[in-house]
Design an enzyme around this catalytic site. Sequence first.
Site, PDB file in Angstrom:
ATOM      1  NE  ARG A  86      -2.492  -1.326   3.458  1.00 20.82           N
ATOM      2  CZ  ARG A  86      -1.922  -0.644   4.427  1.00 20.82           C
ATOM      3  NH1 ARG A  86      -1.888   0.680   4.379  1.00 20.82           N
ATOM      4  NH2 ARG A  86      -1.402  -1.258   5.454  1.00 20.82           N
ATOM      5  CE1 TYR A 214       1.724  -7.222  -3.782  1.00 25.49           C
ATOM      6  CE2 TYR A 214       0.697  -6.086  -1.946  1.00 25.49           C
ATOM      7  CZ  TYR A 214       1.422  -7.155  -2.437  1.00 25.49           C
ATOM      8  OH  TYR A 214       1.815  -8.144  -1.601  1.00 25.49           O
ATOM      9  CE  LYS A 223      -6.165  -3.685   4.501  1.00 28.15           C
ATOM     10  NZ  LYS A 223      -6.355  -4.213   5.835  1.00 28.15           N
ATOM     11  CG  HIS A 243      -7.342  -2.843  10.050  1.00 26.81           C
ATOM     12  ND1 HIS A 243      -6.041  -2.415  10.205  1.00 26.81           N
ATOM     13  CD2 HIS A 243      -7.291  -3.848   9.149  1.00 26.81           C
ATOM     14  CE1 HIS A 243      -5.248  -3.134   9.436  1.00 26.81           C
ATOM     15  NE2 HIS A 243      -5.982  -4.003   8.786  1.00 26.81           N
ATOM     16  CB  SER A 265      -1.062  -4.035   7.699  1.00 26.26           C
ATOM     17  OG  SER A 265      -2.214  -3.321   7.353  1.00 26.26           O
ATOM     18  CB  CYS A 267       0.534  -6.590  13.975  1.00 24.43           C
ATOM     19  SG  CYS A 267       1.553  -5.131  13.706  1.00 24.43           S
ATOM     20  CG  ASP A 294      -7.569  -7.128   6.913  1.00 25.88           C
ATOM     21  OD1 ASP A 294      -6.730  -6.744   7.760  1.00 25.88           O
ATOM     22  OD2 ASP A 294      -7.732  -6.552   5.830  1.00 25.88           O
ATOM     23  NE  ARG A 384       0.054  -8.779   2.358  1.00 20.66           N
ATOM     24  CZ  ARG A 384      -0.584  -8.224   3.393  1.00 20.66           C
ATOM     25  NH1 ARG A 384      -1.690  -8.762   3.861  1.00 20.66           N
ATOM     26  NH2 ARG A 384      -0.082  -7.149   3.974  1.00 20.66           N
TER      27      ARG A 384
HETATM   28  O1  SAT Z   1      -2.509  -4.695   0.858  1.00 21.63           O
HETATM   29  S1  SAT Z   1      -3.548  -4.679   1.906  1.00 21.63           S
HETATM   30  O2  SAT Z   1      -3.816  -3.304   2.320  1.00 21.63           O
HETATM   31  O3  SAT Z   1      -4.771  -5.253   1.399  1.00 21.63           O
HETATM   32  C1  SAT Z   1      -3.059  -5.607   3.230  1.00 21.63           C
HETATM   33  C2  SAT Z   1      -2.881  -4.865   4.490  1.00 21.63           C
HETATM   34  O4  SAT Z   1      -2.074  -3.948   4.555  1.00 21.63           O
HETATM   35  O5  SAT Z   1      -3.538  -5.222   5.480  1.00 21.63           O
HETATM   36 MN    MN Z   2      -5.305  -5.289   7.126  1.00 22.02          MN
END
Ligand code: SAT
Ligand code: MN
Length: 599
Positions: A86, A214, A223, A243, A265, A267, A294, A384
């Site tokens: 991100r 991405y 998100k 979140h 994210s 963690c 998530d 991922r």
């Molecule tokens: O790339 S994402 O934003 O979907 C994953 C994350 O940062 O939680």
């Molecule tokens: Mn996340």
Amino acid sequence: MNGTATVSKDPSAGDTANTSLPSLEAWVAEVAALTRPDRIHWCDGSDAENEALLAGMLADGTMVKLNEQAYPNSYLHRSDPDDVARVEHLTFVCTSDRDDAGPNNHWMAPADGHAKVDALFDGCMQGRTMYVVPYCMGPIDSPLSRCGVEITDSPYVVANMRIMTRMGAPALARIEREGSFVKGLHSIGELDPERRFIMHFPEELTIKSYGSGYGGNALLGKKCHALRIASHQARNEGWLAEHMLILGITSPKGDTHYIAAAFPSACGKTNLAMLIPPEGYLKDGWKVSTIGDDICWMRPGADGRLYAINPESGFFGVAPGTSKKSNANALASLQRDAIFTNVGVTADGQPWWEGIDNGQVPATDWRGEPYDPAKRPAAHPNSRFTVSARACPSYSPEAENPAGVPISAIVFGGRRASLVPLVFEARDWTHGVLVGAAMGSETTAAATGAVGVMRRDPMAMKPFCGYNFADYFAHWLSFDNGRNKLPKVFHVNWFRKGDDGKFLWPGFGDNLRVLEWMIGRAEGTAAAVETPIGHLPAEGSLALDGLELGEEARDKLFGFDREGWRAEFDSIGEYLDSYGERMPQALKDEQQRIASALA
Ligand code: SAT
Ligand code: MN
């Protein structure tokens, strides 16, 4: 080209209208006129459609087929090396009043935001297919669910959205019934970081994302919709878009508690959501089930409790570190029908990442070059896997319950090497909101930028709150209205380190010990010690049998460092003040009360 795009819905059908909803038909036409694709394809979510997309991506190299025997029907995608996470500095919230976006967001006036990205979208789909992707966030028949349509020129995005959301014909039918939807326009553009923007227009329920293929930049249901736009919708409609993972814990007595937990994210949300109880707990009959890893949408039910759904239907999990030992459920989920992004590959075409610990070795790194540990890791740290939630052995049938699950506890947590103990409980809702607002965490590879830098990340929503944090905290406080039966609020820190720089708490399955204490608190059976920062576990109330924790570990995990917390509360006070007049007085008062108790 140039307005002569062919349209396919069902190639065998002779119909002309693709939807009975004029506003959707008009928006698609408007986008097509701007982006000028060669073809328009309305996605129905069918297997045949998915297979055709995959075949096209294999042919042009967007996807690489993995070893069919070891990982049936699984694929690898290598993203552009400058497009691996991100991009918070290129993410904007465009509200008419700058203060509505708040200091927690990058802001642009809506007209400027549209002008900026529309110039990039102009003609960007020439030579490409434009996919119209109707999707539903949440169970298709749940009143808590919300729908959207993503228009994209990336078949990789379509394939991921098919796993991550309820995508296709049933979603379109719901959208046509309801007449409203979140509009998400996405193009990979040239994948040029200089020509990349992730723009949100919450007042128009619109997202425009350009220049990245991405994750959260491109899978707009995740998100962009389920957090940034949904948090804005939730505020107007009286619910919460968070979140958070959601898990169920069934105790040997047979009753199930649901816990929602917010962590930044990368963690460990996925690991916690799929936790496997330690030996002794398994023997005693404890069971953990997964609702989501998530995102959590929750709202008060008729009984005043908060009911939560997971708006997603898949996991976009961090690969590195995932092993049989750390997360056997995740590993089992990704054995087939998975899309991997930016992992390494073994000589016989199996996915590989640092920490997979399966006795194999990588031959090729995430950039497709021969693996050389001196050059770079085999898997990108933010690589991922995308898999259906249904593939997860711990996935709960309750995740499909349109009514959602009742939440017994809300947990906030970050990565804190020092100061913050393993667990404490907030005294009441207002204190809980302050605990969430004051959350801090060391940054990870999930976003571009420095890793390991401590920053305030309230409720793990810093990158995702679609409006001013001061208003967001006020919204949270408003749930304490005398009618709601609110969950208890806790803070955890699995990442406390000793003087030798090593983690003091074993984490993973053993985190159930902490969750057990929380359930005990919710049921009124577990003892606690009162301190200015909240209730800490009383000696012996949190089961530690079978763990070898030294004296330093016990002190730091369960102790309370008054000096250190005094400094922390000064910093929390400064943080709240940085929001000026809009920060709710109740939160400032709570901070003051605790600061005085620490003095
Ligand atoms: O790339 S994402 O934003 O979907 C994953 C994350 O940062 O939680
Ligand atoms: Mn996340």
